[in-house]
Design an enzyme around this catalytic site. Structure first.
Site, PDB file in Angstrom:
ATOM      1  N   LYS A   1      -2.177 -41.851 -25.668  1.00 37.00           N
ATOM      2  CA  LYS A   1      -1.298 -40.713 -25.933  1.00 37.00           C
ATOM      3  C   LYS A   1      -1.882 -39.889 -27.080  1.00 37.00           C
ATOM      4  O   LYS A   1      -2.273 -40.428 -28.110  1.00 37.00           O
ATOM      5  CB  LYS A   1       0.101 -41.215 -26.305  1.00 37.00           C
ATOM      6  CG  LYS A   1       1.198 -40.179 -26.143  1.00 37.00           C
ATOM      7  CD  LYS A   1       2.575 -40.811 -26.261  1.00 37.00           C
ATOM      8  CE  LYS A   1       3.660 -39.784 -25.978  1.00 37.00           C
ATOM      9  NZ  LYS A   1       5.016 -40.359 -26.053  1.00 37.00           N
TER      10      LYS A   1
ATOM     11  N   GLU B   1      20.120 -46.117 -19.862  1.00 36.17           N
ATOM     12  CA  GLU B   1      21.420 -45.690 -20.396  1.00 36.17           C
ATOM     13  C   GLU B   1      22.576 -46.526 -19.869  1.00 36.17           C
ATOM     14  O   GLU B   1      23.526 -46.835 -20.606  1.00 36.17           O
ATOM     15  CB  GLU B   1      21.646 -44.206 -20.066  1.00 36.17           C
ATOM     16  CG  GLU B   1      20.700 -43.253 -20.774  1.00 36.17           C
ATOM     17  CD  GLU B   1      19.413 -43.005 -20.012  1.00 36.17           C
ATOM     18  OE1 GLU B   1      18.603 -42.179 -20.454  1.00 36.17           O
ATOM     19  OE2 GLU B   1      19.208 -43.648 -18.946  1.00 36.17           O
TER      20      GLU B   1
ATOM     21  N   ARG C   1      24.254 -40.188 -17.455  1.00 36.27           N
ATOM     22  CA  ARG C   1      23.604 -41.165 -16.585  1.00 36.27           C
ATOM     23  C   ARG C   1      24.314 -42.513 -16.605  1.00 36.27           C
ATOM     24  O   ARG C   1      23.984 -43.398 -15.808  1.00 36.27           O
ATOM     25  CB  ARG C   1      22.139 -41.345 -16.999  1.00 36.27           C
ATOM     26  CG  ARG C   1      21.382 -40.047 -17.179  1.00 36.27           C
ATOM     27  CD  ARG C   1      19.916 -40.265 -17.420  1.00 36.27           C
ATOM     28  NE  ARG C   1      19.199 -40.428 -16.164  1.00 36.27           N
ATOM     29  CZ  ARG C   1      17.910 -40.780 -16.079  1.00 36.27           C
ATOM     30  NH1 ARG C   1      17.226 -41.031 -17.162  1.00 36.27           N
ATOM     31  NH2 ARG C   1      17.334 -40.898 -14.912  1.00 36.27           N
TER      32      ARG C   1
END
Length: 629
Positions: A282, A368, A396
């Site tokens: 990353k 979630e 969600r």
């Protein structure tokens, strides 16, 4: 931007122009693309680290696949800047995440190359599988690839999709972009060589032929199958995905263009569910982002040479910081407090808490639903959970909120960040609906602070209740009100009059109280800070309704089903006959722009509220009810 540094990139307006490029030219293109992204984002702000890590992959995908006929489905979309640049939007990148500019995420309305609109995590495999099934139904040879990160793979939805895909013979390629797991010694020359070999036609045809021949001799076939698994298992960690029904390839170096191109070329020809595991860094190619990928995940403007980020000019604390400070203070006062986040430690202000109270901090990953239900389990056995979550992400876990928390009336506090309009991230991240979707749930207490100190008080109030509670607050800073260090609670269901006026009253909820007060000053109107969306301050409402002819409600939530609707319902039940104007967010998905621009577009700026009131009242009524300051 210096075009001489991007000589090859400037020639690419569509992916078809990349087809004839050699490996060396593709590598050069990737280098130029990475440099372009760094300098572009340094001027506009936006997502940086994720895109830098997927440069080679994006180049290789568009080189091998026939996009947009072949479908590329990006997960979340933070890593899609290279994709946007290579698909005809290079010169528009300066507008990204600004009003009327490019979206920060893939968006179907923006380009035919954006095959699926994203912004929430872990949707790519399900969407791509749906497209692969559609291709099969229409007898198309179209290929579909889903690109998902290791973080997004923590969500149950991703595994539901993998489980379903492995049971079908649809032509689907899932690419796992692994930039967080440790890179094993297998990632290197030998692993890359085996990936090319195992994805090749010779191995594939031999494997299928062996099935047919040895399948008639079960004991021999079983021995061969186990031998193959053991051979692959020595060099690849793909047992799980093989068990789900995928042909697993990898892990390979996601920055090795030659390996990527050859492996993808082979995989595009193979039928059925394929799984390619690549390992990337990353922030690749930009030292500040490699060293601190979290800080450079989503950035404002910065100096590309030094990596120095521009400092915010805001003097007051953000609501997120207010929550983070409160959480540490309350944890010190009550050892039953535990904090839960679905992979949003930095965004939700939990860094200090996680360092001070590591045993009471739970990052559940991008899950979630699990975050809410594990909080419910904790509450059942005496802990006092605080779930720190964005408004748009709480959507969600709606079933878990209703079924696992509210139905059982469990004391879980929801600290809901990014409520209302959020600005540059656009519709996918807007917290426009939480007042509406929370208000209809029994047992819920819902609060909306108008300033930083009130936010701290409401968090304390919700934490002390023996039932579900939510405090919803916006992104960014408040009006810079002094914060009391005490842990004070507010009386539940009680608002306050901030200004007394004539026969027009403004009833405001949350962050728009400050705009409401400005309007009240101009119109000599009464201004009530309602504080509680549920329960409403019914006593205060009846008093205001009896003393004022015209009522105006303000909220940074959709009008439909929101706080204003709650007032309408109550006053109608009480047979009150006031004229009521509800002002809030419109019944549409608002595009990306600054928070101030979005509030103005919604009519929630001071001038917008004034215009709405003037339009609601004719000239004679305006003169009757309003004394202009």
């Amino acid at each position: 931007m210096n075009q001489s540094r991007h000589r090859l990139l400037q020639q690419i307006d569509t992916p078809s122009q990349m087809k004839a490029l050699s490996i060396d030219e593709l590598t050069q293109l990737a280098d130029e693309l990475r440099d372009y992204i760094i300098h572009s984002v340094s001027r506009s702000g936006g997502h940086l680290s994720s895109g830098l890590g997927t440069v080679e992959l994006t180049v290789a995908l568009h080189h091998i696949f026939n996009t947009p006929e072949d479908r590329l489905v990006w997960d979340v979309g933070h890593q899609s800047y290279p994709h946007k640049i290579l698909t005809g939007r290079r010169d528009e990148m300066a507008t990204i995440r600004t009003k009327d500019g490019l979206s920060g995420f893939p968006r179907r309305e923006e380009s035919p190359y954006d095959t699926f609109g994203v912004g929430h995590s872990s949707t790519s495999i399900s969407a791509a599988l749906g497209m692969a099934i559609a291709a099969k139904q229409s007898k198309s040879d179209r290929r579909v690839a889903a690109i998902i990160g290791d973080g997004a793979l923590t969500a149950g939805m991703a595994f539901e999709a993998l489980n379903h895909a492995g049971d079908l013979d649809a032509n689907l390629l899932v690419i796992l972009n692994d930039n967080d797991m440790s890179i094993s010694p297998n990632v290197g020359g030998m692993s890359n060589y085996l990936a090319k070999l195992l994805s090749g036609k010779l191995y594939s045809s031999m494997r299928e032929g062996s099935k047919k021949v040895l399948g008639k001799m079960p004991s021999v076939w079983e021995l061969a199958r186990r031998a193959e698994e053991h051979m692959k298992g020595m060099v690849v960690p793909g047992t799980l995905f093989e068990e789900l029904g995928f042909n697993y390839i990898g892990p390979i170096d996601g920055h090795d263009m030659d390996t990527l191109v050859k492996t993808l070329s082979n995989l595009r020809q193979l039928p059925g569910p394929q799984f390619l595991h690549i390992v990337t860094t990353k922030g690749k190619g930009y030292t500040p982002a490699e060293e601190n990928p979290i800080a450079y995940h989503g950035v404002g403007k910065f100096c590309p040479e030094s990596g120095k980020l521009e400092k915010s000019s805001a003097k007051s604390k953000t609501y997120t910081q207010v929550f983070g400070n409160w959480l540490c203070d309350m944890a010190k006062a009550d050892d039953k407090l535990v904090a839960i986040t679905p992979a949003m430690r930095e965004g939700s202000g939990l860094v200090e808490f996680s360092e001070q109270y590591p045993s009471r901090y739970f990052d559940v990953g991008i899950a979630e639903q699990h975050a809410v239900t594990v909080a419910a389990g904790m509450a059942c056995d005496g802990l006092k959970p605080v779930v720190a979550i964005y408004s748009t992400f709480l959507q969600r876990a709606y079933d878990q909120l209703i079924h696992d928390v509210a139905l059982q009336n469990l004391p879980v506090l929801f600290a809901i960040d990014r409520a209302g309009v959020v600005g540059p991230d656009g519709a996918t991240h807007a917290g426009s609906f939480d007042m509406s979707y929370l208000r209809c749930i029994p047992n819920m207490t819902i609060m909306a602070p108008s300033n930083e100190n009130e936010c701290r008080q409401m968090l304390t109030t919700g934490f002390q209740l023996n039932s579900p509670a939510a405090v919803r607050y916006p992104r960014g800073t408040g009006p810079n009100i002094e914060i009391n260090s005490e842990l004070e609670a507010l009386p539940v269901g009680k608002g306050e009059i901030c200004r007394n006026g004539k026969s027009l009253a403004i009833l405001a909820f949350g962050s728009v109280v400050s705009e409401g007060l400005e309007v009240a000053d101009k119109l000599n109107a009464t201004l009530a800070n309602m504080r509680f969306v549920k329960p409403l301050d019914e006593e205060l409402l009846l008093q205001i309704a009896s003393d004022h002819d015209v009522l105006v409600t303000l909220e940074d939530n959709v009008v439909m089903g929101g706080a204003g609707s709650a007032i309408n319902e109550y006053l109608l039940k009480q047979q009150c006959h006031n004229r009521i104007l509800n002002i809030g967010l419109p019944d549409l998905f608002m595009e990306h722009a600054s928070r101030e621009e979005l509030l103005d577009d919604a009519g929630l700026s001071t001038s917008g509220i004034l215009r709405a009131i003037e339009d609601f009242l004719d000239t004679e009524e305006l003169a009757k009810h309003v004394t202009l300051a």
